[in-house]
Write a protein that holds these residues in place. Structure first.
Motif, PDB file in Angstrom:
ATOM      1  N   LYS A  60       0.858  -1.190   0.000  1.00  0.00           N
ATOM      2  CA  LYS A  60       0.000   0.000   0.000  1.00  0.00           C
ATOM      3  C   LYS A  60       0.889   1.233   0.000  1.00  0.00           C
ATOM      4  O   LYS A  60       1.974   1.222   0.580  1.00  0.00           O
ATOM      5  N   PRO A  61       0.423   2.290  -0.656  1.00  0.00           N
ATOM      6  CA  PRO A  61       1.181   3.542  -0.627  1.00  0.00           C
ATOM      7  C   PRO A  61       0.911   4.235   0.710  1.00  0.00           C
ATOM      8  O   PRO A  61      -0.071   4.938   0.866  1.00  0.00           O
ATOM      9  N   ASP A  62       1.803   3.992   1.645  1.00  0.00           N
ATOM     10  CA  ASP A  62       1.548   4.371   3.023  1.00  0.00           C
ATOM     11  C   ASP A  62       1.718   5.882   3.244  1.00  0.00           C
ATOM     12  O   ASP A  62       2.735   6.478   2.866  1.00  0.00           O
ATOM     13  N   ALA A  63       0.737   6.465   3.902  1.00  0.00           N
ATOM     14  CA  ALA A  63       0.746   7.919   4.080  1.00  0.00           C
ATOM     15  C   ALA A  63       1.800   8.360   5.091  1.00  0.00           C
ATOM     16  O   ALA A  63       2.585   9.275   4.838  1.00  0.00           O
ATOM     17  N   SER A  64       1.827   7.720   6.252  1.00  0.00           N
ATOM     18  CA  SER A  64       2.757   8.216   7.271  1.00  0.00           C
ATOM     19  C   SER A  64       4.204   7.952   6.849  1.00  0.00           C
ATOM     20  O   SER A  64       5.100   8.744   7.132  1.00  0.00           O
ATOM     21  N   MET A  65       4.431   6.847   6.124  1.00  0.00           N
ATOM     22  CA  MET A  65       5.785   6.602   5.616  1.00  0.00           C
ATOM     23  C   MET A  65       6.164   7.654   4.570  1.00  0.00           C
ATOM     24  O   MET A  65       7.310   8.129   4.552  1.00  0.00           O
ATOM     25  N   SER A  66       5.239   8.006   3.717  1.00  0.00           N
ATOM     26  CA  SER A  66       5.542   9.018   2.701  1.00  0.00           C
ATOM     27  C   SER A  66       5.870  10.357   3.355  1.00  0.00           C
ATOM     28  O   SER A  66       6.790  11.058   2.935  1.00  0.00           O
ATOM     29  N   MET A  67       5.117  10.695   4.371  1.00  0.00           N
ATOM     30  CA  MET A  67       5.398  11.950   5.079  1.00  0.00           C
ATOM     31  C   MET A  67       6.787  11.895   5.711  1.00  0.00           C
ATOM     32  O   MET A  67       7.569  12.846   5.611  1.00  0.00           O
ATOM     33  N   ASN A  68       7.072  10.772   6.362  1.00  0.00           N
ATOM     34  CA  ASN A  68       8.417  10.641   6.928  1.00  0.00           C
ATOM     35  C   ASN A  68       9.482  10.631   5.840  1.00  0.00           C
ATOM     36  O   ASN A  68      10.613  11.068   6.070  1.00  0.00           O
ATOM     37  N   GLY A  69       9.115  10.154   4.651  1.00  0.00           N
ATOM     38  CA  GLY A  69      10.051  10.186   3.536  1.00  0.00           C
ATOM     39  C   GLY A  69      10.416  11.608   3.128  1.00  0.00           C
ATOM     40  O   GLY A  69      11.575  11.904   2.821  1.00  0.00           O
ATOM     41  N   ALA A  70       9.413  12.497   3.143  1.00  0.00           N
ATOM     42  CA  ALA A  70       9.695  13.906   2.833  1.00  0.00           C
ATOM     43  C   ALA A  70      10.667  14.480   3.852  1.00  0.00           C
ATOM     44  O   ALA A  70      11.660  15.130   3.504  1.00  0.00           O
ATOM     45  N   LEU A  71      10.389  14.204   5.122  1.00  0.00           N
ATOM     46  CA  LEU A  71      11.263  14.717   6.172  1.00  0.00           C
ATOM     47  C   LEU A  71      12.637  14.061   6.097  1.00  0.00           C
ATOM     48  O   LEU A  71      13.669  14.707   6.337  1.00  0.00           O
ATOM     49  N   ALA A  72      12.664  12.776   5.731  1.00  0.00           N
ATOM     50  CA  ALA A  72      13.940  12.072   5.586  1.00  0.00           C
ATOM     51  C   ALA A  72      14.792  12.717   4.501  1.00  0.00           C
ATOM     52  O   ALA A  72      16.005  12.926   4.677  1.00  0.00           O
ATOM     53  N   GLY A  73      14.175  13.041   3.379  1.00  0.00           N
ATOM     54  CA  GLY A  73      14.903  13.721   2.309  1.00  0.00           C
ATOM     55  C   GLY A  73      15.446  15.060   2.782  1.00  0.00           C
ATOM     56  O   GLY A  73      16.587  15.429   2.477  1.00  0.00           O
ATOM     57  N   LEU A  74      14.643  15.766   3.562  1.00  0.00           N
ATOM     58  CA  LEU A  74      15.061  17.081   4.046  1.00  0.00           C
ATOM     59  C   LEU A  74      16.211  16.968   5.039  1.00  0.00           C
ATOM     60  O   LEU A  74      17.189  17.723   4.967  1.00  0.00           O
ATOM     61  N   VAL A  75      16.114  16.027   5.974  1.00  0.00           N
ATOM     62  CA  VAL A  75      17.207  15.857   6.935  1.00  0.00           C
ATOM     63  C   VAL A  75      18.477  15.409   6.212  1.00  0.00           C
ATOM     64  O   VAL A  75      19.577  15.887   6.509  1.00  0.00           O
ATOM     65  N   SER A  76      18.313  14.512   5.235  1.00  0.00           N
ATOM     66  CA  SER A  76      19.482  13.980   4.525  1.00  0.00           C
ATOM     67  C   SER A  76      20.233  15.059   3.761  1.00  0.00           C
ATOM     68  O   SER A  76      21.459  15.002   3.634  1.00  0.00           O
ATOM     69  N   ILE A  77      19.522  16.034   3.232  1.00  0.00           N
ATOM     70  CA  ILE A  77      20.171  17.062   2.424  1.00  0.00           C
ATOM     71  C   ILE A  77      20.648  18.238   3.277  1.00  0.00           C
ATOM     72  O   ILE A  77      21.328  19.142   2.763  1.00  0.00           O
ATOM     73  N   THR A  78      20.326  18.228   4.545  1.00  0.00           N
ATOM     74  CA  THR A  78      20.635  19.385   5.389  1.00  0.00           C
ATOM     75  C   THR A  78      22.148  19.617   5.507  1.00  0.00           C
ATOM     76  O   THR A  78      22.608  20.756   5.408  1.00  0.00           O
ATOM     77  N   ALA A  79      22.907  18.573   5.690  1.00  0.00           N
ATOM     78  CA  ALA A  79      24.367  18.761   5.724  1.00  0.00           C
ATOM     79  C   ALA A  79      24.958  19.074   4.355  1.00  0.00           C
ATOM     80  O   ALA A  79      25.761  19.986   4.217  1.00  0.00           O
ATOM     81  N   VAL A 107      13.888   9.438  11.267  1.00  0.00           N
ATOM     82  CA  VAL A 107      13.982  10.617  10.410  1.00  0.00           C
ATOM     83  C   VAL A 107      15.215  11.437  10.758  1.00  0.00           C
ATOM     84  O   VAL A 107      16.029  11.771   9.892  1.00  0.00           O
ATOM     85  N   HIS A 108      15.375  11.761  12.028  1.00  0.00           N
ATOM     86  CA  HIS A 108      16.370  12.768  12.382  1.00  0.00           C
ATOM     87  C   HIS A 108      17.736  12.183  12.690  1.00  0.00           C
ATOM     88  O   HIS A 108      18.753  12.777  12.359  1.00  0.00           O
ATOM     89  N   LEU A 109      17.764  11.028  13.317  1.00  0.00           N
ATOM     90  CA  LEU A 109      19.064  10.440  13.642  1.00  0.00           C
ATOM     91  C   LEU A 109      19.636   9.680  12.450  1.00  0.00           C
ATOM     92  O   LEU A 109      20.739   9.964  11.980  1.00  0.00           O
ATOM     93  N   VAL A 110      18.877   8.722  11.955  1.00  0.00           N
ATOM     94  CA  VAL A 110      19.398   7.865  10.880  1.00  0.00           C
ATOM     95  C   VAL A 110      19.672   8.686   9.628  1.00  0.00           C
ATOM     96  O   VAL A 110      20.750   8.592   9.029  1.00  0.00           O
ATOM     97  N   CYS A 111      18.721   9.514   9.231  1.00  0.00           N
ATOM     98  CA  CYS A 111      18.951  10.323   8.029  1.00  0.00           C
ATOM     99  C   CYS A 111      19.920  11.468   8.315  1.00  0.00           C
ATOM    100  O   CYS A 111      20.600  11.939   7.391  1.00  0.00           O
ATOM    101  N   GLY A 112      20.007  11.904   9.559  1.00  0.00           N
ATOM    102  CA  GLY A 112      21.022  12.896   9.904  1.00  0.00           C
ATOM    103  C   GLY A 112      22.415  12.342   9.698  1.00  0.00           C
ATOM    104  O   GLY A 112      23.306  13.011   9.158  1.00  0.00           O
ATOM    105  N   ILE A 113      22.602  11.095  10.102  1.00  0.00           N
ATOM    106  CA  ILE A 113      23.887  10.430   9.874  1.00  0.00           C
ATOM    107  C   ILE A 113      24.135  10.259   8.376  1.00  0.00           C
ATOM    108  O   ILE A 113      25.213  10.569   7.867  1.00  0.00           O
ATOM    109  N   TRP A 114      23.110   9.786   7.689  1.00  0.00           N
ATOM    110  CA  TRP A 114      23.247   9.554   6.248  1.00  0.00           C
ATOM    111  C   TRP A 114      23.625  10.853   5.514  1.00  0.00           C
ATOM    112  O   TRP A 114      24.533  10.874   4.679  1.00  0.00           O
ATOM    113  N   GLY A 115      22.958  11.928   5.836  1.00  0.00           N
ATOM    114  CA  GLY A 115      23.243  13.203   5.167  1.00  0.00           C
ATOM    115  C   GLY A 115      24.649  13.701   5.462  1.00  0.00           C
ATOM    116  O   GLY A 115      25.322  14.264   4.585  1.00  0.00           O
TER     117      GLY A 115
END
Lengths: 440, 440, 440
Positions: free
Chosen positions: B283-302, B345-353
């Motif tokens: 299923k195209p999950d809504a809360s995952m998609s929202m977290n995906g947007a935030l994940a992209g944002l955290v990842s690109i922050t650095a 969102v913030h820790l894992v993608c923060g590290i990734w970014g």
């Protein structure tokens, strides 16, 4: 040290080196932050659309609608970067093409602040056009089909007619004037929405044939007026970036006129729709008033830079009256089911605003409008643009939605529609825990 | 007369007199409004966090969560003024300290526009770090304990590691690059959230041991997808200030690159999470998609200032995929109950970014990323920063939450949790009048 | 071509021609975008008011309240353009009048960027004043009567006292200082709201006489704490434009001080109200905390440009304590039913903030505040302004509401009130589909 802004500012300029150091002075810097902030304001219109559309439809489809609003921006941004930009602002050899741009696909420069800046400002307009459709086709369209549609409007439909007007193409050569996109953005989205709503068909129970062949038209009330109103305010707020930053220059004194005309037209549009609905339906209708605000905003989008405050009030007021008539006409006479009235707001008022340039417009010191110059030349050019862009957007949308319908299907099943798209498409309740009447 | 802006503008400059009149030209003025508006945009992220967190949790805790979001900003602002700023940007004698700043506590100048400006821009970043935790510990943490925590993260935990990177400390000396705070802000908040969620324990009924020792994991659906989505849009909107204004200079051409990479990474992150959830959960999950947007944002922050558009798409896309995997891993495998997925969102993608800078980065004209330079030096420095900041944030949070737990208690009683924190903590219903299922 | 921003920017300047080309440099350009963006931020406060007011009242009146918020801006904008501006900023012959402006009604220039800019910045302040009243009179006022009221406050009441202070009138001649409008905007709206609430009378069931003449005071809990909190964040966000751009100059270093004092006062106000409510009512009250944030903001609005960070914390903190005392006093002792506490926030804290200038103020390098100068002169002038503006706003509102009451009626019927104004006034449910307890 991050806090030493002043030092870094100067160093940034030096670091930019040979490319920008000489030409990047206060004027370029101001343009940069003006377009950046303008684009950010246009971005928040996505939230506005999401809130208006979900607020004016039923609770059982709330997740689905906001997901469509999120995804059309996301898919739109990627394809507009990869493809759309090239069709809209690319060149054919050294010059802008008459009908289409053909360069700069997948453009990936590390250093090109003018491209980066302009792309950011343009992508939010492209996304606005795409997102209009989610409202018109709400509550019965398949999620995956909507994603396919949104890729095509952002990659092809919007950029090509956009090229004609903003990309240096044939309509701009003729003097067609559309300051911030009544035609370029709103009417294109409005056409696609109208066609989409017609092709996907009305919601179940919307038009019911009674005895003697009489068709009764049912209204489905929206589930949250506060969210819808929040959306209107967010759209209005974002519209200041949409219209204001369309000066493209942060040092243009025209910014001032734009902010006044935008404000007055939106106010007048709301008042026009409020009183029209009050007289007609004997109640000061909330959803009509909200659409009146948006109608005023769409109507002033083309002429906002070239009309006086008083003219903007008239343009907005007529837009607000028009949107009520149009919503009723499309719903009751055409029997096209546009749940939030998006085609009336964006298409009908988009056309109206584009024509208004030819009635009241004063472009760069020259009175081109009928009421000031006495001539029909500008009005003719405006009409030509409306018709040709209309044929393009109508035609391509019709083909696109019919292809999607044939290949993947466009509509959910009746059972899924009754259940609501939140559960059937996303397996998630939009309002978990709340008791909601089962027939809504 | 208030309306005479131009006259006053010039007079303001004159009035400022000896201190600024000579140095305060267009560049300083532009920096001022750029950082001011950037900070205002970051401020509205507080509303975004509040809406995401309340939307993704249960109606009975809605008041409590938004109150935590309000109070962490308010307490954070006061203590960051009194104490945090001094640790982060203070000096030791005349130079920035290697490990800690030690001056400028309770700094109270009447005239010091550079300090005032920089403090305003920094305080909203500090508050962002603090507010991440409210999501991770939602629905079972005592209100007063949360207030104690928030004072400590804003006064101590965030400023000290922040000093290492943005305050002129040892990591900045080593060349660690974190443009807008994937590590400084997001990973610190993410660590604190993860530790807090672990120490306070899972919500009642989250992990239930069945027959044979098998543990079933229950999902508690959020009560308002429209509010959660509104929050995502507000966060994304605010992120333009977060990343864009982190140029610290209003005349930097780099602003342009930042806005493109931020937009594309967020879009790609959303798409990554949408399709990952679609394939995995059917299923195209809504809360995952929202977290995906935030994940992209955290990842690109650095890396937002130092990578190309195409690289930003890859960084965001991988961030979006990663966040789905991480949410599942933390929830199902680690069995740490983070109700909104904030640590993913913030820790894992923060590290990734932060790592992404070492892979694709091109800092001030020098290709430092592995893929461009072929060298691991930058990646090594980035990893060193991630690990040391991680040890600091993890360690201090662990100590802090355990001390709070020992002294005042960290968790509400089982009865209070079942009743909902709105009633038990605030004696106020979040949705008075609405019928809500009693088991939600 | 629309994308060529730089070229157009320069051309725009040239096109502007003889009028502006010489005088419109970086300083004027910066003022323009500063006031434009500031005004846009103030505009979004309308959304903030709408969300706070609807969130803190009952679900059955949700549509009505957001409609009032929309319409007061729309009607206010038109009448402030036609009439209000002339009274506030018009001249008498060549000079500003002492008591009233008398020119520039229906001002309709095509080219006058300074007027256009200033009008836009001022209209959003006028609308803020008007919209305060919708909260005080919520849940029992006729929609059409509210529209009449809003026309008069925006055309007459607000502009005339505004002229005294910001239009070059007698209070500004005396040295009355109100940086961004604690008195000009907030106290005027607050007086009108208090008077309106008293004249329209309390909501049904609010004050019930029991046996022995004892009157019990009932609280009606608001229907959505998340929306109310969203409104608080939007108001706070918009307040950065309200206070920040009230420098009127984009190149003023004072912008920096304003952003710090605004942030700290709002934070301290929230903390003050939180702990006052916690001690008094034994619970950390959500609606009081939200009003505390707004109290801090209103309190710092007058002195934000002329006090130090530490003073702003004290001013905000006392504002936050004051608002709790005032809400209780007006509700329990005066027995005036102000459903959202608007008169406490805007009137009481508006007075407090205006006085604070006379206590801590340092205007343009001169210590005028009691605590710094030791003199009462400024405090006396501030008090004089508070009293005279109060007499004006109180008196005219009293006359206005009584005239409306006599002619069209001010209040809905008891049956309509019980049914809710959404159905009785707008024939539309605010939350169609949701099950709501019938007694709410």
């Amino acid at each position: 040290m991050r806090k030493k802004g002043i030092t870094l500012g100067v160093m940034g300029l030096v670091a930019a080196g040979s490319l920008f150091a000489q030409e990047w002075g206060w004027s370029e810097s101001l343009d940069m932050i003006w377009l950046f902030l303008g684009a950010a304001l246009v971005f928040i219109m996505q939230a506005g659309f999401a809130m208006v559309e979900t607020g004016l439809t039923r609770a059982k489809n709330a997740t689905n609608i906001v997901m469509k609003n999120l995804m059309d921006f996301c898919i739109g941004a990627i394809v507009y970067w990869a493809i759309g930009w090239g069709f809209m602002y690319g060149t054919n050899g050294d010059v802008p093409g008459v009908f289409i741009g053909l360069s700069d696909f997948f453009k990936n420069p590390m250093d090109d602040p003018v491209y980066h800046r302009d792309w950011f400002f343009q992508v939010v307009f492209a996304a606005t056009s795409a997102t209009i459709v989610s409202g018109s086709m709400a509550e019965r369209t398949q999620f995956k089909s909507y994603l396919i549609y949104t890729a095509f409007i952002s990659a092809l439909i919007y950029p090509i007619s956009g090229h004609w007007i903003w990309g240096g193409g044939w309509l701009s050569d003729l003097g067609f004037h559309d300051f911030a996109g009544s035609t370029v953005v709103h009417s294109v989205g409005g056409w696609a929405g109208l066609v989409g709503a017609a092709v996907v068909g009305p919601r179940l129970g919307k038009y019911v044939k009674g005895e003697g062949g009489h068709i009764s038209v049912k209204a489905f009330p929206g589930h949250s007026m506060p969210l819808a109103m929040l959306g209107v305010f967010l759209l209005w707020f974002g519209w200041y970036g949409f219209n204001g930053a369309s000066t493209l220059s942060g040092s243009s004194p025209d910014i001032a006129r734009v902010c006044v005309t935008t404000t007055l037209a939106a106010a007048a549009g709301t008042i026009g729709a409020l009183f029209t609905s009050w007289i007609w339906f004997k109640k000061p209708d909330a959803s009509m008033s909200m659409n009146g605000a948006l109608a005023g905003l769409v109507s002033i989008t083309a002429p906002c830079g070239v009309v006086s405050p008083a003219a903007s009030i008239i343009i907005g007021l007529l837009g607000g009256i028009l949107v009520v008539l149009s919503v009723e006409f499309i719903d009751k006479t055409l029997k096209i089911d546009d749940p939030v009235g998006a085609s009336s707001v964006h298409l009908v008022c988009g056309i109206w605003g584009t024509l208004a340039v030819g009635i009241w417009g004063n472009v760069e010191g020259t009175a081109v409008g009928l009421l000031h110059s006495g001539g029909f030349a500008q009005l003719g050019v405006q009409a030509l643009g409306i018709v040709t862009v209309g044929v393009w957007a109508f035609g391509t949308s019709l083909i696109l939605f019919n292809i999607i319908k044939a290949i993947t299907g466009l509509r959910v099943t009746a059972r899924e529609e009754q259940q609501g798209l939140d559960i059937s498409e996303h397996k998630a309740d939009g309002y978990a825990g709340f008791q909601i009447f089962s027939n809504m």
